[in-house]
Write an enzyme that holds these catalytic residues in place. Structure first.
Site, PDB file in Angstrom:
ATOM      1  N   LYS A  41       0.819  -1.192   0.000  1.00  0.00           N
ATOM      2  CA  LYS A  41       0.000   0.000   0.000  1.00  0.00           C
ATOM      3  C   LYS A  41       0.865   1.259   0.000  1.00  0.00           C
ATOM      4  O   LYS A  41       0.460   2.306  -0.455  1.00  0.00           O
ATOM      5  CB  LYS A  41      -0.867   0.027   1.279  1.00  0.00           C
ATOM      6  CG  LYS A  41      -1.743  -1.176   1.451  1.00  0.00           C
ATOM      7  CD  LYS A  41      -2.362  -1.167   2.879  1.00  0.00           C
ATOM      8  CE  LYS A  41      -3.072  -2.477   3.112  1.00  0.00           C
ATOM      9  NZ  LYS A  41      -3.369  -2.654   4.565  1.00  0.00           N
ATOM     10  N   GLY A  42       2.091   1.101   0.546  1.00  0.00           N
ATOM     11  CA  GLY A  42       2.928   2.268   0.796  1.00  0.00           C
ATOM     12  C   GLY A  42       3.251   3.116  -0.419  1.00  0.00           C
ATOM     13  O   GLY A  42       3.328   4.335  -0.329  1.00  0.00           O
ATOM     14  N   GLU A  97       7.954   2.286  -5.456  1.00  0.00           N
ATOM     15  CA  GLU A  97       7.895   1.681  -4.123  1.00  0.00           C
ATOM     16  C   GLU A  97       8.190   2.747  -3.068  1.00  0.00           C
ATOM     17  O   GLU A  97       8.812   3.773  -3.347  1.00  0.00           O
ATOM     18  CB  GLU A  97       8.917   0.529  -4.085  1.00  0.00           C
ATOM     19  CG  GLU A  97       9.167  -0.144  -2.768  1.00  0.00           C
ATOM     20  CD  GLU A  97       7.988  -0.879  -2.159  1.00  0.00           C
ATOM     21  OE1 GLU A  97       6.932  -0.249  -1.986  1.00  0.00           O
ATOM     22  OE2 GLU A  97       8.140  -2.069  -1.812  1.00  0.00           O
ATOM     23  N   ASP A  98       7.746   2.495  -1.854  1.00  0.00           N
ATOM     24  CA  ASP A  98       7.971   3.474  -0.782  1.00  0.00           C
ATOM     25  C   ASP A  98       9.406   3.445  -0.261  1.00  0.00           C
ATOM     26  O   ASP A  98      10.051   4.475  -0.109  1.00  0.00           O
ATOM     27  CB  ASP A  98       6.966   3.286   0.372  1.00  0.00           C
ATOM     28  CG  ASP A  98       6.868   1.843   0.876  1.00  0.00           C
ATOM     29  OD1 ASP A  98       7.665   0.986   0.434  1.00  0.00           O
ATOM     30  OD2 ASP A  98       5.986   1.578   1.719  1.00  0.00           O
ATOM     31  N   ASP A 101      14.641  -1.623   1.551  1.00  0.00           N
ATOM     32  CA  ASP A 101      15.236  -1.949   2.849  1.00  0.00           C
ATOM     33  C   ASP A 101      16.253  -3.081   2.625  1.00  0.00           C
ATOM     34  O   ASP A 101      17.357  -2.832   2.147  1.00  0.00           O
ATOM     35  CB  ASP A 101      14.095  -2.330   3.797  1.00  0.00           C
ATOM     36  CG  ASP A 101      14.523  -2.511   5.243  1.00  0.00           C
ATOM     37  OD1 ASP A 101      15.432  -1.803   5.685  1.00  0.00           O
ATOM     38  OD2 ASP A 101      13.947  -3.374   5.921  1.00  0.00           O
ATOM     39  N   LYS A 129      17.388   2.616   2.316  1.00  0.00           N
ATOM     40  CA  LYS A 129      18.231   2.414   3.506  1.00  0.00           C
ATOM     41  C   LYS A 129      19.376   1.499   3.092  1.00  0.00           C
ATOM     42  O   LYS A 129      19.306   0.284   3.305  1.00  0.00           O
ATOM     43  CB  LYS A 129      17.422   1.717   4.608  1.00  0.00           C
ATOM     44  CG  LYS A 129      16.403   2.574   5.304  1.00  0.00           C
ATOM     45  CD  LYS A 129      15.993   1.917   6.620  1.00  0.00           C
ATOM     46  CE  LYS A 129      14.525   1.694   6.703  1.00  0.00           C
ATOM     47  NZ  LYS A 129      14.075   1.104   7.976  1.00  0.00           N
ATOM     48  N   PHE A 150      13.651   3.445  11.696  1.00  0.00           N
ATOM     49  CA  PHE A 150      12.296   3.058  11.304  1.00  0.00           C
ATOM     50  C   PHE A 150      11.478   4.319  11.051  1.00  0.00           C
ATOM     51  O   PHE A 150      11.270   5.122  11.948  1.00  0.00           O
ATOM     52  CB  PHE A 150      11.622   2.181  12.360  1.00  0.00           C
ATOM     53  CG  PHE A 150      10.369   1.555  11.828  1.00  0.00           C
ATOM     54  CD1 PHE A 150      10.443   0.413  11.036  1.00  0.00           C
ATOM     55  CD2 PHE A 150       9.127   2.130  12.057  1.00  0.00           C
ATOM     56  CE1 PHE A 150       9.290  -0.144  10.491  1.00  0.00           C
ATOM     57  CE2 PHE A 150       7.971   1.577  11.514  1.00  0.00           C
ATOM     58  CZ  PHE A 150       8.060   0.438  10.742  1.00  0.00           C
ATOM     59  N   VAL A 151      11.049   4.489   9.818  1.00  0.00           N
ATOM     60  CA  VAL A 151      10.368   5.728   9.434  1.00  0.00           C
ATOM     61  C   VAL A 151       8.905   5.486   9.078  1.00  0.00           C
ATOM     62  O   VAL A 151       8.521   4.382   8.687  1.00  0.00           O
ATOM     63  CB  VAL A 151      11.085   6.426   8.257  1.00  0.00           C
ATOM     64  CG1 VAL A 151      12.417   7.002   8.698  1.00  0.00           C
ATOM     65  CG2 VAL A 151      11.273   5.476   7.074  1.00  0.00           C
ATOM     66  N   ARG A 163       0.425   6.333   7.712  1.00  0.00           N
ATOM     67  CA  ARG A 163       0.697   6.403   6.272  1.00  0.00           C
ATOM     68  C   ARG A 163       0.353   7.784   5.714  1.00  0.00           C
ATOM     69  O   ARG A 163       0.942   8.244   4.745  1.00  0.00           O
ATOM     70  CB  ARG A 163      -0.133   5.361   5.512  1.00  0.00           C
ATOM     71  CG  ARG A 163       0.268   3.920   5.761  1.00  0.00           C
ATOM     72  CD  ARG A 163      -0.422   3.018   4.737  1.00  0.00           C
ATOM     73  NE  ARG A 163      -0.400   1.618   5.112  1.00  0.00           N
ATOM     74  CZ  ARG A 163       0.598   0.762   4.822  1.00  0.00           C
ATOM     75  NH1 ARG A 163       1.641   1.193   4.161  1.00  0.00           N
ATOM     76  NH2 ARG A 163       0.540  -0.497   5.192  1.00  0.00           N
TER      77      ARG A 163
HETATM   78  P1  IMP Z   1      12.569  -5.337   1.958  1.00  0.00           P
HETATM   79  O1  IMP Z   1      13.361  -4.380   1.092  1.00  0.00           O
HETATM   80  O2  IMP Z   1      12.198  -6.603   1.267  1.00  0.00           O
HETATM   81  O3  IMP Z   1      13.247  -5.578   3.265  1.00  0.00           O
HETATM   82  O4  IMP Z   1      11.170  -4.734   2.348  1.00  0.00           O
HETATM   83  C1  IMP Z   1      10.783  -3.432   2.141  1.00  0.00           C
HETATM   84  C2  IMP Z   1       9.446  -3.248   2.846  1.00  0.00           C
HETATM   85  O5  IMP Z   1       9.643  -3.242   4.273  1.00  0.00           O
HETATM   86  C3  IMP Z   1       8.858  -1.905   2.513  1.00  0.00           C
HETATM   87  O6  IMP Z   1       8.014  -1.983   1.388  1.00  0.00           O
HETATM   88  C4  IMP Z   1       8.101  -1.558   3.776  1.00  0.00           C
HETATM   89  O7  IMP Z   1       6.798  -2.109   3.732  1.00  0.00           O
HETATM   90  C5  IMP Z   1       8.859  -2.243   4.893  1.00  0.00           C
HETATM   91  N1  IMP Z   1       9.759  -1.300   5.604  1.00  0.00           N
HETATM   92  C6  IMP Z   1      11.099  -1.319   5.602  1.00  0.00           C
HETATM   93  N2  IMP Z   1      11.614  -0.317   6.344  1.00  0.00           N
HETATM   94  C7  IMP Z   1      10.550   0.363   6.825  1.00  0.00           C
HETATM   95  C8  IMP Z   1      10.426   1.534   7.675  1.00  0.00           C
HETATM   96  O8  IMP Z   1      11.399   2.169   8.130  1.00  0.00           O
HETATM   97  N3  IMP Z   1       9.158   1.939   7.945  1.00  0.00           N
HETATM   98  C9  IMP Z   1       8.054   1.293   7.479  1.00  0.00           C
HETATM   99  N4  IMP Z   1       8.126   0.206   6.679  1.00  0.00           N
HETATM  100  C10 IMP Z   1       9.364  -0.264   6.363  1.00  0.00           C
HETATM  101 MG    MG Z   2       5.740  -1.873   1.660  1.00  0.00          MG
END
Ligand code: IMP
Ligand code: MG
Length: 175
Positions: A41-42, A97-98, A101, A129, A150-151, A163
């Site tokens: 959703k982000g 994408e938001d 990570d 990040k 964590f944001v 959100r």
């Molecule tokens: P990854 O890159 O597979 O670890 O996952 C990324 C997802 O983790 C993002 O789409 C977010 O939903 C969630 N996420 C990672 N860091 C944060 C944060 O700091 N705040 C809120 N959601 C986060």
């Molecule tokens: Mg997400």
């Protein structure tokens, strides 16, 4: 439990950066048509502002995915919660994408989308990040690189809340 949210990136800074990325994307895709794939959703909050700053023709589709595993073990799979409505074959796809990570979700998503024969796939994320990366993901457009915090806000949630904040904030939980 009390939750405080401190501003990390202000609404004006976010707006200005999105405007600049939109300009860059418009220049890079000049003469082409762009198919935006927004990750729910982000990503939807960022996407809405981004596409208003893109001047080439744009179509949109939405996808919702989640990673299998507990966040420390990569299972090599993603769970499709909502697939795209339309085919991406032959299209210039831009994933929006938001936050990037560990990179696991987007790594697997990009692999999946490549099997559907798009003309190209590029990736645009509002936040990155880099310190958290486990799998290398080629990212084409980044709003802001941030430290390992964590944001919330601008689509990012803490237990599905915040959100709708118009800025990027850092959650500070006092127990
Ligand atoms: P990854 O890159 O597979 O670890 O996952 C990324 C997802 O983790 C993002 O789409 C977010 O939903 C969630 N996420 C990672 N860091 C944060 C944060 O700091 N705040 C809120 N959601 C986060
Ligand atoms: Mg997400």
């Amino acid at each position: 439990m009390e939750v405080n949210v401190k501003v990390l990136i202000s609404e004006d800074e976010v707006k200005e950066r999105i405007r600049a990325i939109g300009e860059q994307i418009s220049a890079d895709y000049a003469g082409k048509e762009l198919h935006v794939v927004c990750i729910l959703k982000g990503g939807v909050f960022f996407m809405c502002d981004l596409v208003k700053n893109i001047t080439v023709p744009v179509t949109h589709d939405f996808m919702s995915v989640s990673s299998y595993g507990d966040g420390t073990v990569s299972t090599g799979r993603i769970k499709l919660i909502k697939d795209l409505d339309e085919s991406i074959e032959g299209k210039d796809v831009l994933i929006v994408e938001d936050i990037l990570d560990t990179g696991r979700t987007l790594h697997h998503l990009i692999q999946l989308l490549h099997t559907r024969n798009p003309k190209s796939i590029k990736l645009c994320t509002l936040l990155d990040k880099p310190d958290r990366r486990v799998i290398d993901v080629p990212v084409d457009y980044v709003g802001f690189q941030i430290p390992d915090l964590f944001v919330v806000g601008y689509g990012l949630d803490y237990a599905q809340h915040y959100r709708n904040l118009p800025y990027i904030g850092v959650v500070d939980v006092e127990e």
